[in-house]
Write a protein that holds these residues in place. Structure first.
Motif, PDB file in Angstrom:
ATOM      1  N   GLY A  83       0.818  -1.197   0.000  1.00 38.72           N
ATOM      2  CA  GLY A  83       0.000   0.000   0.000  1.00 38.72           C
ATOM      3  C   GLY A  83       0.857   1.254   0.000  1.00 38.72           C
ATOM      4  N   GLY A  84       0.347   2.331   0.621  1.00 37.67           N
ATOM      5  CA  GLY A  84       1.112   3.558   0.664  1.00 37.67           C
ATOM      6  C   GLY A  84       0.343   4.688   1.311  1.00 37.67           C
ATOM      7  N   ILE A  85       1.054   5.751   1.667  1.00 38.84           N
ATOM      8  CA  ILE A  85       0.458   6.963   2.225  1.00 38.84           C
ATOM      9  C   ILE A  85       0.999   8.147   1.437  1.00 38.84           C
ATOM     10  CG2 ILE A  85       0.205   8.445   4.251  1.00 38.84           C
ATOM     11  CD1 ILE A  85       0.658   5.998   6.001  1.00 38.84           C
ATOM     12  N   LEU A  86       0.099   8.923   0.840  1.00 39.48           N
ATOM     13  CA  LEU A  86       0.497  10.122   0.114  1.00 39.48           C
ATOM     14  C   LEU A  86      -0.214  11.317   0.717  1.00 39.48           C
ATOM     15  CD1 LEU A  86       0.237   7.630  -2.155  1.00 39.48           C
ATOM     16  CD2 LEU A  86       1.061   9.455  -3.636  1.00 39.48           C
ATOM     17  N   GLU A  87       0.520  12.400   0.915  1.00 38.81           N
ATOM     18  CA  GLU A  87      -0.054  13.598   1.525  1.00 38.81           C
ATOM     19  C   GLU A  87      -0.032  14.752   0.530  1.00 38.81           C
ATOM     20  OE1 GLU A  87       0.514  16.480   5.435  1.00 38.81           O
ATOM     21  OE2 GLU A  87       1.351  14.456   5.417  1.00 38.81           O
ATOM     22  N   PHE A  88      -1.173  15.403   0.398  1.00 34.84           N
ATOM     23  CA  PHE A  88      -1.305  16.527  -0.527  1.00 34.84           C
ATOM     24  C   PHE A  88      -1.851  17.738   0.228  1.00 34.84           C
ATOM     25  CE2 PHE A  88      -1.952  12.611  -2.911  1.00 34.84           C
ATOM     26  CZ  PHE A  88      -1.025  12.743  -3.930  1.00 34.84           C
ATOM     27  N   LYS A  89      -1.205  18.886   0.043  1.00 35.00           N
ATOM     28  CA  LYS A  89      -1.669  20.134   0.647  1.00 35.00           C
ATOM     29  C   LYS A  89      -1.767  21.196  -0.441  1.00 35.00           C
ATOM     30  CE  LYS A  89       0.468  19.184   5.149  1.00 35.00           C
ATOM     31  NZ  LYS A  89       1.420  19.657   6.184  1.00 35.00           N
ATOM     32  N   ASN A  90      -2.991  21.677  -0.657  1.00 33.70           N
ATOM     33  CA  ASN A  90      -3.216  22.690  -1.691  1.00 33.70           C
ATOM     34  C   ASN A  90      -2.677  22.220  -3.046  1.00 33.70           C
ATOM     35  OD1 ASN A  90      -4.334  24.732   0.112  1.00 33.70           O
ATOM     36  ND2 ASN A  90      -2.250  24.898   0.906  1.00 33.70           N
ATOM     37  N   LYS A  91      -3.022  20.985  -3.408  1.00 28.58           N
ATOM     38  CA  LYS A  91      -2.522  20.417  -4.658  1.00 28.58           C
ATOM     39  C   LYS A  91      -3.605  19.647  -5.384  1.00 28.58           C
ATOM     40  CE  LYS A  91       2.399  19.886  -3.559  1.00 28.58           C
ATOM     41  NZ  LYS A  91       3.513  18.926  -3.382  1.00 28.58           N
ATOM     42  N   GLU A  92      -3.439  19.571  -6.687  1.00 27.34           N
ATOM     43  CA  GLU A  92      -4.237  18.680  -7.515  1.00 27.34           C
ATOM     44  C   GLU A  92      -3.281  17.692  -8.170  1.00 27.34           C
ATOM     45  OE1 GLU A  92      -7.575  19.871 -10.334  1.00 27.34           O
ATOM     46  OE2 GLU A  92      -5.923  19.515 -11.736  1.00 27.34           O
ATOM     47  N   LEU A  93      -3.508  16.406  -7.934  1.00 27.23           N
ATOM     48  CA  LEU A  93      -2.716  15.378  -8.603  1.00 27.23           C
ATOM     49  C   LEU A  93      -3.488  14.907  -9.823  1.00 27.23           C
ATOM     50  CD1 LEU A  93      -0.495  13.267  -8.994  1.00 27.23           C
ATOM     51  CD2 LEU A  93      -1.766  11.769  -7.433  1.00 27.23           C
ATOM     52  N   ASP A  94      -2.937  15.140 -10.991  1.00 25.24           N
ATOM     53  CA  ASP A  94      -3.495  14.611 -12.227  1.00 25.24           C
ATOM     54  C   ASP A  94      -2.711  13.346 -12.563  1.00 25.24           C
ATOM     55  OD1 ASP A  94      -4.414  14.025 -14.764  1.00 25.24           O
ATOM     56  OD2 ASP A  94      -4.404  16.107 -15.449  1.00 25.24           O
ATOM     57  N   MET A  95      -3.376  12.181 -12.440  1.00 26.67           N
ATOM     58  CA  MET A  95      -2.700  10.920 -12.709  1.00 26.67           C
ATOM     59  C   MET A  95      -2.503  10.681 -14.199  1.00 26.67           C
ATOM     60  SD  MET A  95      -4.331   8.364  -9.814  1.00 26.67           S
ATOM     61  CE  MET A  95      -3.351   6.977 -10.382  1.00 26.67           C
ATOM     62  N   GLN A  96      -3.096  11.510 -15.025  1.00 31.15           N
ATOM     63  CA  GLN A  96      -2.915  11.468 -16.475  1.00 31.15           C
ATOM     64  C   GLN A  96      -3.171  10.085 -17.070  1.00 31.15           C
ATOM     65  OE1 GLN A  96      -0.044  14.831 -17.922  1.00 31.15           O
ATOM     66  NE2 GLN A  96       1.172  13.471 -16.651  1.00 31.15           N
ATOM     67  N   GLY A  97      -4.163   9.396 -16.511  1.00 32.16           N
ATOM     68  CA  GLY A  97      -4.542   8.093 -17.037  1.00 32.16           C
ATOM     69  C   GLY A  97      -3.680   6.941 -16.575  1.00 32.16           C
ATOM     70  N   HIS A  98      -2.698   7.210 -15.724  1.00 35.94           N
ATOM     71  CA  HIS A  98      -1.822   6.128 -15.252  1.00 35.94           C
ATOM     72  C   HIS A  98      -2.569   5.211 -14.285  1.00 35.94           C
ATOM     73  CE1 HIS A  98       1.832   7.398 -17.216  1.00 35.94           C
ATOM     74  NE2 HIS A  98       1.684   8.636 -16.759  1.00 35.94           N
ATOM     75  N   VAL A  99      -2.096   3.979 -14.198  1.00 38.51           N
ATOM     76  CA  VAL A  99      -2.731   2.973 -13.351  1.00 38.51           C
ATOM     77  C   VAL A  99      -1.802   2.616 -12.194  1.00 38.51           C
ATOM     78  CG1 VAL A  99      -1.862   1.128 -14.870  1.00 38.51           C
ATOM     79  CG2 VAL A  99      -3.752   0.660 -13.282  1.00 38.51           C
ATOM     80  N   TRP A 100      -2.385   2.520 -11.004  1.00 40.70           N
ATOM     81  CA  TRP A 100      -1.701   1.967  -9.841  1.00 40.70           C
ATOM     82  C   TRP A 100      -2.415   0.661  -9.506  1.00 40.70           C
ATOM     83  CZ3 TRP A 100      -1.752   7.007  -6.385  1.00 40.70           C
ATOM     84  CH2 TRP A 100      -0.888   7.951  -6.955  1.00 40.70           C
ATOM     85  N   ASP A 101      -1.720  -0.446  -9.666  1.00 42.37           N
ATOM     86  CA  ASP A 101      -2.335  -1.771  -9.522  1.00 42.37           C
ATOM     87  C   ASP A 101      -1.706  -2.497  -8.330  1.00 42.37           C
ATOM     88  OD1 ASP A 101      -3.408  -4.279  -9.743  1.00 42.37           O
ATOM     89  OD2 ASP A 101      -2.840  -4.596 -11.832  1.00 42.37           O
ATOM     90  N   PHE A 102      -2.534  -2.738  -7.292  1.00 44.86           N
ATOM     91  CA  PHE A 102      -2.061  -3.408  -6.071  1.00 44.86           C
ATOM     92  C   PHE A 102      -2.586  -4.847  -5.975  1.00 44.86           C
ATOM     93  CE2 PHE A 102      -1.986   1.119  -5.327  1.00 44.86           C
ATOM     94  CZ  PHE A 102      -0.838   1.344  -4.594  1.00 44.86           C
ATOM     95  N   SER A 103      -2.954  -5.431  -7.106  1.00 43.98           N
ATOM     96  CA  SER A 103      -3.604  -6.747  -7.113  1.00 43.98           C
ATOM     97  C   SER A 103      -2.774  -7.820  -6.412  1.00 43.98           C
ATOM     98  CB  SER A 103      -3.888  -7.179  -8.560  1.00 43.98           C
ATOM     99  OG  SER A 103      -4.719  -6.247  -9.212  1.00 43.98           O
ATOM    100  N   LYS A 104      -1.465  -7.768  -6.566  1.00 47.26           N
ATOM    101  CA  LYS A 104      -0.609  -8.800  -5.972  1.00 47.26           C
ATOM    102  C   LYS A 104      -0.452  -8.637  -4.467  1.00 47.26           C
ATOM    103  CE  LYS A 104       2.096  -9.475 -10.209  1.00 47.26           C
ATOM    104  NZ  LYS A 104       3.456  -9.401 -10.813  1.00 47.26           N
ATOM    105  N   GLN A 105      -0.946  -7.525  -3.926  1.00 39.34           N
ATOM    106  CA  GLN A 105      -0.806  -7.269  -2.489  1.00 39.34           C
ATOM    107  C   GLN A 105      -2.111  -7.458  -1.724  1.00 39.34           C
ATOM    108  OE1 GLN A 105       1.109  -3.443  -1.954  1.00 39.34           O
ATOM    109  NE2 GLN A 105       3.045  -4.177  -2.789  1.00 39.34           N
ATOM    110  N   GLY A 106      -3.173  -7.828  -2.415  1.00 37.90           N
ATOM    111  CA  GLY A 106      -4.416  -8.203  -1.727  1.00 37.90           C
ATOM    112  C   GLY A 106      -5.135  -7.067  -1.045  1.00 37.90           C
ATOM    113  N   ASN A 107      -5.406  -5.966  -1.763  1.00 31.24           N
ATOM    114  CA  ASN A 107      -6.157  -4.836  -1.227  1.00 31.24           C
ATOM    115  C   ASN A 107      -5.512  -4.202   0.007  1.00 31.24           C
ATOM    116  OD1 ASN A 107      -8.922  -4.352  -2.703  1.00 31.24           O
ATOM    117  ND2 ASN A 107      -8.601  -6.572  -2.649  1.00 31.24           N
ATOM    118  N   PRO A 108      -4.285  -3.718  -0.098  1.00 33.61           N
ATOM    119  CA  PRO A 108      -3.678  -3.001   1.030  1.00 33.61           C
ATOM    120  C   PRO A 108      -4.298  -1.615   1.162  1.00 33.61           C
ATOM    121  CG  PRO A 108      -2.281  -2.805  -0.892  1.00 33.61           C
ATOM    122  CD  PRO A 108      -3.417  -3.706  -1.292  1.00 33.61           C
TER     123      PRO A 108
END
Length: 370
Positions: A83-108
């Motif tokens: 899994g992971g922890i991301l912190e955003f303050k006064n920001k917009e993250l545009d993932m631009q269509g990218h995929v984050w796939d955690f399937s091998k980690q079983g829904n962390p």
């Protein structure tokens, strides 16, 4: 002695080299413009790559395990974080269509926290998303809340952030920044759960496949123009007998949904579960049950008054709404809607329409499960 030191150094260098070869979630995003949220100008950052999380490696009984366990041979804990922890303050993250796939980690857990931020235009697969992560609901029986606040003295916090800074000191004021205005927009995701714990946050124009439920805790949220598919699977450890009474074929009522208001688990199968979230807006969504379940609800309102539920489509739900005696449904002007008036505000119910078992691929497409 020198031989052992050389061996340990070589092993350490080898371990570092292997670690660098394994993919990591992107944390440092380059600036790519400016954006606006709630009339406020914020910085825009952009994701630059996909991320397919590797299966966590297990330690074996070797020198690396010995060193990691500080001399306790046989340690077999995982090497890699999940899994992971991301912190955003006064920001917009545009993932631009990218995929984050955690399937091998079983829904962390994937925690997206901060304030006044939006995460949009991406695909997140098989990670249980938490937006915000700080709010703790009141406990009626113990008469306390987050940080052991006395609710008889301070009142219930609900979806009101005014209690910070004004009465509770600088430290809590600083911590409260984690609560405000976290949104996801135009996101495609598949997960067991999605949990919104951000005051003033929301989920907009997104495609969600949820196995268990989408929970909103203590938020004045905006849930608009989403397509939500759910199997409304129960937590196997939840056991609470619901006593309900019908007022109409559209809305069920219960005196109280569960006895301990601090308990996050519920024995009520549902797609969207609101707790301590007054004035939330639920508009223009499509809720679709994947398979027949006459006990499942599209929306459960628990201690959540003045919720606007308008222009939604409910597919596969026999009765779409359940609410307790402390909750209420209103129209665009804030006037309370009677149960028999519910479909008069753009809500459509198709009780026999189901999606079937579905899944989401890495393109963000909803396809039939094999």
């Amino acid at each position: 002695m020198k031989k052992y030191l050389i061996l340990i150094s070589c092993l350490s260098i080898s371990a570092c080299s292997i670690a660098k070869e394994r993919p990591e979630l992107e944390y440092q995003f380059p600036n790519c413009g400016i954006s606006e949220l709630n009339g406020k100008t914020i910085n825009k950052v952009c994701a630059t790559r996909d991320f397919i999380a590797p299966e966590p490696r297990k330690r074996k009984r070797d020198w690396l395990a010995f060193l990691a366990a500080e001399g306790s041979s046989g340690y077999k804990g995982p090497i890699d974080p999940t899994g992971g922890i991301l912190e955003f303050k006064n920001k917009e993250l545009d993932m631009q269509g990218h995929v984050w796939d955690f399937s091998k980690q079983g829904n962390p857990g994937l925690v997206l926290e901060g304030h006044d931020s939006t995460i949009k235009n991406g695909i997140i697969l098989n990670a249980n998303i938490v937006l915000g992560n700080l709010y703790s609901p009141p406990n009626f029986s113990k008469k306390n809340q987050s940080r052991n606040l006395n609710i008889e003295q301070y009142g219930f916090l609900y979806a009101n952030n005014d209690y910070n800074c004004k009465r509770l000191g600088k430290k809590i004021c600083e911590d409260s920044n984690l609560l405000e205005n976290i949104f996801i927009k135009n996101l495609k995701t598949q997960a067991d759960t999605l949990n919104l714990r951000s005051w003033g946050g929301g989920v907009l124009s997104s495609q969600l496949i949820i196995k268990n439920k989408f929970s909103i805790n203590g938020s004045k949220a905006d849930i608009s123009n989403n397509k939500i598919l759910s199997s409304a699977t129960l937590n196997q450890y939840s056991h609470f007998p619901l006593i309900r009474f019908n007022q109409s074929k559209f809305i069920d009522n219960s005196q109280q949904i569960f006895p301990d208001a601090n308990d996050d688990d519920t024995a009520i199968p549902s797609t969207l579960y609101l707790k301590f979230s007054p004035d939330t807006v639920i508009d223009g969504n499509t809720f679709t049950l994947t398979n027949k379940n006459d006990q499942a609800y599209a929306i459960v309102l628990d201690h959540s008054p003045r919720v606007r539920i308008t222009n939604n489509t409910f597919n596969g739900f026999k009765v779409p709404i359940l609410m307790d005696q402390w909750s209420s449904i209103v129209d665009e002007k804030g006037n309370e809607i009677k149960p028999q008036q519910f479909t008069g505000y753009g809500n459509v119910i198709n009780p026999n329409k189901y999606a079937g078992e579905v899944t989401m691929n890495r393109k963000g497409e909803v396809v039939m499960a094999k």
